[in-house]
Design a protein around this motif. Structure first.
Motif, PDB file in Angstrom:
ATOM      1  N   PRO A  92      11.649  -9.029   0.608  1.00 10.09           N
ATOM      2  CA  PRO A  92      10.370  -8.983  -0.249  1.00 10.09           C
ATOM      3  C   PRO A  92      10.676  -9.156  -1.647  1.00 10.09           C
ATOM      4  O   PRO A  92      11.858  -8.667  -2.165  1.00 10.09           O
ATOM      5  CB  PRO A  92      10.065  -7.684   0.087  1.00 10.09           C
ATOM      6  N   THR A  93       9.793  -9.952  -2.367  1.00 11.70           N
ATOM      7  CA  THR A  93       9.982 -10.184  -3.909  1.00 11.70           C
ATOM      8  C   THR A  93       8.976  -9.555  -4.585  1.00 11.70           C
ATOM      9  O   THR A  93       9.207  -9.446  -5.915  1.00 11.70           O
ATOM     10  CB  THR A  93       9.980 -11.548  -4.090  1.00 11.70           C
ATOM     11  N   HIS A  94       8.088  -8.758  -3.860  1.00  4.72           N
ATOM     12  CA  HIS A  94       6.958  -8.017  -4.588  1.00  4.72           C
ATOM     13  C   HIS A  94       6.707  -6.513  -4.103  1.00  4.72           C
ATOM     14  O   HIS A  94       6.915  -6.395  -2.795  1.00  4.72           O
ATOM     15  CB  HIS A  94       5.486  -8.631  -4.732  1.00  4.72           C
ATOM     16  N   ALA A  95       6.444  -5.531  -4.653  1.00  5.63           N
ATOM     17  CA  ALA A  95       6.467  -4.217  -4.335  1.00  5.63           C
ATOM     18  C   ALA A  95       4.827  -3.937  -3.816  1.00  5.63           C
ATOM     19  O   ALA A  95       3.949  -4.407  -4.620  1.00  5.63           O
ATOM     20  CB  ALA A  95       6.651  -3.135  -5.349  1.00  5.63           C
ATOM     21  N   GLY A  96       4.722  -2.899  -3.071  1.00  4.50           N
ATOM     22  CA  GLY A  96       3.366  -2.577  -2.653  1.00  4.50           C
ATOM     23  C   GLY A  96       3.477  -1.707  -1.278  1.00  4.50           C
ATOM     24  O   GLY A  96       4.432  -2.334  -0.598  1.00  4.50           O
ATOM     25  N   ILE A  97       2.611  -0.782  -1.110  1.00  2.78           N
ATOM     26  CA  ILE A  97       2.582   0.107  -0.078  1.00  2.78           C
ATOM     27  C   ILE A  97       1.065  -0.135   0.526  1.00  2.78           C
ATOM     28  O   ILE A  97       0.160   0.223  -0.140  1.00  2.78           O
ATOM     29  CB  ILE A  97       2.902   1.726  -0.142  1.00  2.78           C
ATOM     30  N   ASP A 128      12.584  -1.745  -8.228  1.00  2.00           N
ATOM     31  CA  ASP A 128      12.235  -2.267  -9.520  1.00  2.00           C
ATOM     32  C   ASP A 128      11.681  -3.782  -9.259  1.00  2.00           C
ATOM     33  O   ASP A 128      11.254  -4.573 -10.218  1.00  2.00           O
ATOM     34  CB  ASP A 128      13.571  -2.888 -10.202  1.00  2.00           C
ATOM     35  N   LEU A 129      10.999  -4.130  -8.287  1.00  4.51           N
ATOM     36  CA  LEU A 129      10.308  -5.202  -8.098  1.00  4.51           C
ATOM     37  C   LEU A 129       9.053  -5.364  -8.692  1.00  4.51           C
ATOM     38  O   LEU A 129       8.353  -4.425  -8.959  1.00  4.51           O
ATOM     39  CB  LEU A 129      10.149  -5.771  -6.459  1.00  4.51           C
ATOM     40  N   PRO A 130       8.449  -6.527  -9.140  1.00  2.00           N
ATOM     41  CA  PRO A 130       7.169  -6.540  -9.674  1.00  2.00           C
ATOM     42  C   PRO A 130       6.068  -5.992  -8.554  1.00  2.00           C
ATOM     43  O   PRO A 130       6.408  -6.614  -7.267  1.00  2.00           O
ATOM     44  CB  PRO A 130       6.856  -8.118 -10.092  1.00  2.00           C
ATOM     45  N   ARG A 131       4.848  -5.754  -8.980  1.00  2.00           N
ATOM     46  CA  ARG A 131       4.218  -5.145  -8.244  1.00  2.00           C
ATOM     47  C   ARG A 131       3.170  -6.564  -7.382  1.00  2.00           C
ATOM     48  O   ARG A 131       3.270  -7.643  -8.054  1.00  2.00           O
ATOM     49  CB  ARG A 131       3.061  -4.249  -8.727  1.00  2.00           C
ATOM     50  N   ALA A 132       2.732  -6.152  -6.609  1.00  2.00           N
ATOM     51  CA  ALA A 132       1.970  -7.278  -5.679  1.00  2.00           C
ATOM     52  C   ALA A 132       0.905  -8.136  -6.724  1.00  2.00           C
ATOM     53  O   ALA A 132       0.123  -7.193  -7.367  1.00  2.00           O
ATOM     54  CB  ALA A 132       1.419  -6.872  -4.398  1.00  2.00           C
ATOM     55  N   VAL A 133       0.554  -9.416  -6.471  1.00  2.00           N
ATOM     56  CA  VAL A 133      -0.307 -10.128  -7.345  1.00  2.00           C
ATOM     57  C   VAL A 133      -1.750  -9.692  -6.683  1.00  2.00           C
ATOM     58  O   VAL A 133      -2.090  -9.447  -5.782  1.00  2.00           O
ATOM     59  CB  VAL A 133      -0.227 -11.405  -7.197  1.00  2.00           C
ATOM     60  N   THR A 134      -2.774  -9.132  -7.606  1.00  2.00           N
ATOM     61  CA  THR A 134      -4.191  -8.781  -7.263  1.00  2.00           C
ATOM     62  C   THR A 134      -4.862 -10.075  -7.109  1.00  2.00           C
ATOM     63  O   THR A 134      -4.659 -11.075  -7.421  1.00  2.00           O
ATOM     64  CB  THR A 134      -4.725  -7.887  -8.535  1.00  2.00           C
TER      65      THR A 134
END
Length: 307
Positions: A92-97, A128-134
């Motif tokens: 995964p390249t982006h963070a989010g639960i 430390d990944l960037p958060r998911a795109v909104t």
């Protein structure tokens, strides 16, 4: 998935092609419900089928939002490889639960983790990944429209890296056309909120909880369906404007570049978009396949210029 759906046996046709061409690696994508269909016996049958053909197979549930797609779209990805090629999945390249399907084997659900590991979505972890795109980070630069209107030129510069990447080669805005809603639907849309309960009961007779509802502006979108231009079918109303998503906005939420050429009329294009594997997710899977062959793809977590 339903018991009598003729698509339930399509994997046998796919297996026949695999057996004929004998690729070193193959990838199969399906809805996440396949993981629990018939208490997991169907996915086991699929694994056994490919194993009998001489392939090592493994599968995971991937969420597109973890790979730069502004959409919480879960899909089951099965990868098979001939002997000597180790199966691997993209990091995964982006963070989010996000909420996910219930699985007995929690390790099957890929999620970002500290130190680049893979963990269950239900474990506490730091990344430390960037958060998911909104949603608005994806479509906020597109011109404002009223129902029935169309605009074919951009009205402002990209406001986010994601918007800039999707517009990189595009000189003209295409398919930014709003559905011409009926007066009754417009009244419903004016009352719409995060779910159907926001709409006064006298305006609607039935519908799922997600129908007639707006997308959350500061979260990734829900799964884009083939009916994303029709609010009666799913959650597809613009966060701030009184209309359903346009074709262009749906394509953005699926991570198609603005210069991608779709074929057919508006209805057919909406179906193509809703059924597609998001390009950014597809690319992440393709890169993991390249790595299975020892190809260095310059994999960089969160690297903006790679999208």
């Amino acid at each position: 998935m339903t018991e009598d759906d003729p698509r339930n046996s399509l994997f046998e046709e796919f297996a026949a092609y695999v057996n004929y061409f004998r690729p070193a690696v193959f990838v199969m994508e399906n809805v996440v419900g396949l993981a629990t269909y018939k208490n997991g016996t169907t996915i086991e049958q699929i694994e056994n089928c490919f194993s009998d053909l001489g392939y090592d197979v493994d599968w995971r549930v991937l969420n597109a939002a973890h790979f730069g797609v502004p959409q919480k779209r879960e899909r089951l990805i099965l990868i098979g490889a001939q002997e000597g090629v180790a199966v691997r999945f993209p990091q995964p390249t982006h963070a989010g639960i996000f909420r996910t399907i219930g699985l007995r084997e929690r390790h099957r659900i890929l999620a970002p983790a500290e130190n680049g590991g893979i963990v269950s979505l239900f474990e506490d972890h730091i990344t430390d990944l960037p958060r998911a795109v909104t949603v608005m980070e994806a479509i906020g630069d597109l011109p404002r429209l009223s129902a029935g209107e169309q605009v074919d030129t951009y009205s402002c510069q990209p406001q986010t890296m994601y918007q800039e990447q999707r517009r990189s080669r595009s000189t003209q805005l295409e398919w930014h056309v709003a559905t011409a809603h009926s007066s009754r639907m417009l009244e419903i849309i004016k009352h719409s909120g995060s779910n159907i309960s926001s709409v006064p009961e006298h305006l609607i007779t039935s519908g799922f909880s997600s129908c007639y509802s707006r997308l959350e502006p500061h979260e990734p979108s829900v799964t884009i369906t083939v009916n994303f231009v029709h609010p009666a079918s799913n959650k597809c109303i613009h966060p701030y404007q009184d209309r359903a998503l346009t074709i262009r906005e749906g394509a953005r939420l699926q991570s198609f570049d603005d210069d991608f050429k779709f074929a057919g009329n508006r209805t057919k294009i909406a179906k193509q978009i809703g059924n597609a594997v998001p390009p950014l997710l597809g690319r992440a899977i393709a890169e993991s396949v390249q790595q299975m062959f020892g190809v260095d793809v310059g994999y960089a977590v969160g690297r903006e210029d790679a999208a």
